[in-house]
Scaffold this active site. Structure first.
Site, PDB file in Angstrom:
ATOM      1  CG  ASN A 256     -10.951   1.045  -6.041  1.00  0.00           C
ATOM      2  OD1 ASN A 256     -11.854   1.593  -6.670  1.00  0.00           O
ATOM      3  ND2 ASN A 256      -9.961   0.389  -6.634  1.00  0.00           N
TER       4      ASN A 256
ATOM      5  CE  LYS B 158     -10.874  -3.473  -7.160  1.00  0.00           C
ATOM      6  NZ  LYS B 158      -9.859  -4.387  -7.584  1.00  0.00           N
TER       7      LYS B 158
ATOM      8  CG  HIS C 264      -6.466   0.731  -9.225  1.00  0.00           C
ATOM      9  ND1 HIS C 264      -6.548  -0.463  -9.886  1.00  0.00           N
ATOM     10  CD2 HIS C 264      -6.749   0.473  -7.923  1.00  0.00           C
ATOM     11  CE1 HIS C 264      -6.877  -1.417  -9.013  1.00  0.00           C
ATOM     12  NE2 HIS C 264      -7.012  -0.872  -7.821  1.00  0.00           N
TER      13      HIS C 264
ATOM     14  CD  GLU D 240      -8.668  -3.324 -10.890  1.00  0.00           C
ATOM     15  OE1 GLU D 240      -9.584  -2.490 -10.798  1.00  0.00           O
ATOM     16  OE2 GLU D 240      -8.488  -4.234 -10.044  1.00  0.00           O
TER      17      GLU D 240
ATOM     18  CD  GLU E   2      -4.143  -0.879  -4.547  1.00  0.00           C
ATOM     19  OE1 GLU E   2      -4.964  -1.116  -3.669  1.00  0.00           O
ATOM     20  OE2 GLU E   2      -4.462  -0.671  -5.727  1.00  0.00           O
TER      21      GLU E   2
ATOM     22  N   GLY F  75      -7.488  -8.463  -5.637  1.00  0.00           N
ATOM     23  CA  GLY F  75      -8.666  -9.251  -6.010  1.00  0.00           C
ATOM     24  C   GLY F  75      -8.380 -10.735  -6.157  1.00  0.00           C
TER      25      GLY F  75
ATOM     26  CB  SER G 231      -6.334  -9.923  -0.953  1.00  0.00           C
ATOM     27  OG  SER G 231      -6.580 -10.191  -2.325  1.00  0.00           O
TER      28      SER G 231
HETATM   29  C1  PEP Z   1      -7.925  -2.455  -5.110  1.00  0.00           C
HETATM   30  O1  PEP Z   1      -8.690  -2.538  -6.032  1.00  0.00           O
HETATM   31  O2  PEP Z   1      -7.302  -1.401  -4.940  1.00  0.00           O
HETATM   32  C2  PEP Z   1      -7.776  -3.585  -4.186  1.00  0.00           C
HETATM   33  C3  PEP Z   1      -6.831  -3.545  -3.283  1.00  0.00           C
HETATM   34  O3  PEP Z   1      -8.642  -4.636  -4.354  1.00  0.00           O
HETATM   35  P1  PEP Z   1      -8.860  -5.903  -3.369  1.00  0.00           P
HETATM   36  O4  PEP Z   1      -8.900  -5.381  -1.963  1.00  0.00           O
HETATM   37  O5  PEP Z   1     -10.157  -6.504  -3.793  1.00  0.00           O
HETATM   38  O6  PEP Z   1      -7.689  -6.820  -3.584  1.00  0.00           O
END
Ligand code: PEP
Length: 250
Positions: A9, A11, A96, A98, A168, A174, A213
């Site tokens: 992803n 972003k 997601h 966000e 998630e 992040g 992460s």
């Molecule tokens: C995400 O944006 O779905 C995500 C898991 O980000 P990160 O791996 O940077 O934590």
């Protein structure tokens, strides 16, 4: 056997030049990718044509990070699921955290987007996950189950036969804080159980990805858990070597 997937992803990141280098390296290194072990990339809408140009005809699947809840019409700035599919995309992330936190995507809106994606043949990757406050309050299961049930209520449990779920935890996205393999496995098993209560066969074939992460150094241990079928990868998907190493951990 359940399909296993590692999906990037991006972003709000990228440029035509940096994407070209990243995608080229992914294509060259994705010798492990197959229908059973999917490597996928979800990019900003603006780059879907570039994904089609570089990834079309390769084993790497690609898609968008969202779709509009509308099909067409006077909705300035929106991009429909059909438009996404028109670029040869196979995947679309919906829900997601966000988008839920910053852009008003409620459970009901996410369910509509899920349906829009499926209606044009895209595989929705439905994201669910709790905030830190919700985890600390002991509400993790209630939150992820509510998010999943909203889709089941709108489209039926069978709709999950052509979908992917991504757990998630918001506190792990992040932040560099990864859920431990045991913490993640517990929520994945819970989610599969919620589906199994309604349809055991859909539950056993549903890929459930972990996101938050994930790095090359922790992917293998996470993916070794019984109910973790791969990962949704943010930051590490922007570095070809890291992303491919995670993919090789499938
Ligand atoms: C995400 O944006 O779905 C995500 C898991 O980000 P990160 O791996 O940077 O934590």
């Amino acid at each position: 056997m359940r399909q296993r997937l590692v999906v990037g992803n991006w972003k709000l990141n990228g440029s035509r030049a940096t994407n070209a280098a990243l995608l080229r390296a992914c294509v060259e290194g994705a010798d492990f990718a197959s229908p059973a072990k999917v490597l996928g990339v979800c990019a900003p809408f603006a780059y879907l044509a570039q994904l089609q140009e570089v990834l079309g005809g390769t084993a790497i699947q690609y898609g968008s990070q969202d779709v509009s809840r509308f099909a067409s019409g006077a909705f300035t700035g929106e991009v429909s699921a059909a438009m996404v599919a028109d670029f040869g995309c196979r995947l679309a992330i919906v829900g997601h955290s966000e988008r839920r936190a910053l852009f008003g995507d409620t459970d009901e809106i996410v369910a509509i987007k899920f349906g829009m994606a499926q209606a044009v043949g895209l595989t929705p990757i439905l994201c669910v996950g709790e905030s830190l406050a919700e985890r600390e309050a002991g509400d993790t299961e209630a939150v992820v189950s509510r998010q999943l049930q909203a889709v089941i209520a709108a489209h039926g449990v069978k709709s999950l036969a052509k979908a992917v779920v991504a757990y998630e935890p918001v506190w792990a996205i992040g932040t560099g804080k990864t859920a431990s393999p045991a913490q993640a496995q517990a929520v994945h098993a819970f989610l599969r159980g919620v589906v199994a209560e309604q349809d055991a066969s859909v539950a056993s074939s549903l890929p459930i990805l972990y996101g938050g992460s994930v790095k090359a150094s922790n992917a293998a241990e996470l993916f070794a858990q019984a109910d973790i079928d791969g990962g949704l990868i943010g930051g590490a998907s922007l570095v070809a070597e890291d992303f491919l190493a995670i993919g090789r951990s499938l």
